[in-house]
Enzyme design. Structure first.
Site, short mmCIF file in Angstrom:
data_model
loop_
_atom_site.label_atom_id
_atom_site.label_comp_id
_atom_site.label_asym_id
_atom_site.label_seq_id
_atom_site.Cartn_x
_atom_site.Cartn_y
_atom_site.Cartn_z
N GLY A 154 -31.56 16.81 4.18
CA GLY A 154 -30.99 15.59 4.75
C GLY A 154 -30.04 14.86 3.82
O GLY A 154 -29.80 13.66 4.01
N ASP A 155 -29.48 15.55 2.84
CA ASP A 155 -28.62 14.92 1.83
C ASP A 155 -27.33 14.42 2.46
O ASP A 155 -26.63 15.16 3.15
CB ASP A 155 -28.31 15.93 0.73
CG ASP A 155 -27.83 15.30 -0.56
OD1 ASP A 155 -27.31 14.17 -0.52
OD2 ASP A 155 -27.97 15.94 -1.61
N ARG A 156 -26.99 13.14 2.20
CA ARG A 156 -25.74 12.56 2.68
C ARG A 156 -24.70 12.45 1.56
O ARG A 156 -23.54 12.20 1.83
CB ARG A 156 -25.98 11.16 3.26
CG ARG A 156 -27.09 11.09 4.31
CD ARG A 156 -26.72 11.73 5.61
NE ARG A 156 -27.80 11.61 6.59
CZ ARG A 156 -27.68 11.96 7.87
NH1 ARG A 156 -26.53 12.43 8.33
NH2 ARG A 156 -28.70 11.83 8.69
N VAL A 157 -25.14 12.58 0.30
CA VAL A 157 -24.21 12.52 -0.82
C VAL A 157 -23.58 13.89 -1.03
O VAL A 157 -22.35 14.05 -1.00
CB VAL A 157 -24.92 12.04 -2.10
CG1 VAL A 157 -23.95 12.04 -3.29
CG2 VAL A 157 -25.49 10.64 -1.90
N HIS B 161 -30.86 12.43 -0.16
CA HIS B 161 -30.48 12.88 -1.51
C HIS B 161 -31.64 12.73 -2.49
O HIS B 161 -31.83 13.56 -3.38
CB HIS B 161 -29.28 12.05 -1.97
CG HIS B 161 -28.62 12.53 -3.22
ND1 HIS B 161 -27.95 13.72 -3.31
CD2 HIS B 161 -28.51 11.94 -4.45
CE1 HIS B 161 -27.45 13.86 -4.53
NE2 HIS B 161 -27.79 12.79 -5.25
#
Length: 397
Positions: free
Chosen positions: A343-346, A377
């Site tokens: 689920g990393d958004r960075v 992240h």
């Protein structure tokens, strides 16, 4: 205590990518580690700037063997420092990767000599547990803080300073370089710059390239600092001048939310902040807004605004000395464990999949193990223990 309150309490200790010295409640046996000081003179940056003196803090665990080849380097994330394991005071918090570093843990200090260091231009320059050279440091030639006269530095500069530290400790070869986020960038840069010195690499929640999209995000992170009137083009260290804390706090809010996922934010729902009525007054706040304000404001007082800008530029300069990521990694070490967060958004997971593909095309041995959970992240910092089995396999003799 309700589930919601437990979540709020747990995340209050994590106001951005993660704090230095953030961790779980420590067991009684958790070791107290010493923070040490390494310095040297006359360093020329990769961009051609000159630093008369460089100082960084570091800590170690385990023993270096006679061959000097059982060392592990742990590299830290954007908002972190070298407190990756143990605790600095008897009742202090654990280091940010303590769950996987220590006797009998996946990175076993009974087997490895583990070193974790602060970076140049460290965000935590005001913190007493951080030792760094950067824009907040005193320029020996003027007796005043460097400010924006400090030369730009890159991730490669972080690596070269770490290399000098390791050589001073007698390290000849690294059994592993590992780190999350900006630490992953350092691990990859190590593999590109000094492949003969590195046996294995674990980049967690990272990438093999900071592309234009990520460069744009880094610029957005920095924008509020530059817009704060107290920033004064970086010249805010003088007596009687206020630091640009408002702009820095807004920058930290951007990073804080960017580094989390919807699963984490669900605890706040659409609730107004206590005593607030946003449906009636536009100046009133929702709970998520109030939490971000509070967390970022507290964090800003432990951080340096110019150092934030320098760190962002260092990230933008990742692998900048190579024609491409493929060219950088063509001669890299053979063994890799890549740990993205689902689920990393960075650094969205496709960045790690692209790194995996580049490494495979270069003939490297790669395992990619996604981290799962609602922290986005931050899974690669706070919940790295979920990769314990994969790390043990990867480091098996």
């Amino acid at each position: 205590m309700t589930t919601r309150r437990r979540l709020l309490s747990a995340t209050a200790a994590l106001p951005m990518l993660a704090l230095p010295a953030v961790g779980r409640t420590q067991p009684a046996a958790a070791p107290v580690v010493a923070r040490l000081d390494f310095s040297f003179t006359d360093y020329t940056t990769r961009g051609g700037g000159r630093l008369p003196v460089v100082r960084i803090g570091y800590q170690t665990a385990g023993r270096l063997n006679a061959a000097g080849d059982n060392a592990v380097l742990i590299t830290h994330f954007f908002s972190g420092n070298g407190h990756a394991f143990g605790r600095l005071e008897p009742q202090g918090p654990l280091g940010w990767w303590d769950s996987i570093i220590g006797p009998g843990k996946p990175i076993d200090t009974d087997r490895f000599y583990v070193v974790a260091s602060d970076s140049l231009v460290n965000l935590n320059a005001p913190d007493r547990h951080t030792i760094t050279t950067g824009p907040a440091s005193v320029n020996p030639s003027t007796g005043r803080p460097w400010g924006l006269n400090f030369p730009a530095v890159s991730i490669r500069d972080f690596v070269e300073v770490q290399k000098r530290l390791l050589e001073s400790l007698g390290v000849r070869r690294l059994a592993l370089v590992a780190g999350p986020s900006m630490g992953a960038l350092q691990a990859v840069e190590w593999a590109a710059a000094h492949p003969a010195m590195v046996e294995r690499v674990i980049p967690a929640i990272g990438t093999g390239e900071v592309d234009a999209w990520m460069m744009g995000w880094l610029d957005l992170w920095c924008a509020p600092i530059r817009l704060d009137p107290n920033w004064r083009n970086g010249d805010y260290y003088g007596q009687g001048r206020d630091a640009p804390l408002r702009g820095l706090a807004e920058s930290l809010k951007l990073v804080t939310l960017h580094s989390r996922d919807r699963g984490w934010a669900a605890q706040f729902g659409r609730r107004p902040a206590e005593g607030q009525e946003p449906a009636r007054r536009v100046q009133d706040r929702f709970a998520i807004e109030q939490w971000l304000d509070s967390a970022a404001s507290a964090r800003s007082r432990l951080s340096d605004a110019n150092s934030f800008l320098y760190l962002a530029r260092a990230n933008q300069l990742f692998l900048n000395e190579y024609e491409s990521g493929a060219a950088a990694l063509a001669g890299a070490p053979q063994r890799w464990l890549v740990l993205p967060s689902q689920g990393d958004r960075v650094f969205p997971i496709e960045y790690s999949r692209e790194l995996e593909a580049t490494l495979r095309q270069a003939g490297k041995q790669v395992e990619l193990v996604p981290l799962r959970g609602g922290l986005g992240h931050l899974e690669g910092v706070s919940n790295i223990a979920q990769a314990e089995d994969a790390i043990r396999r990867f480091l098996a003799p």
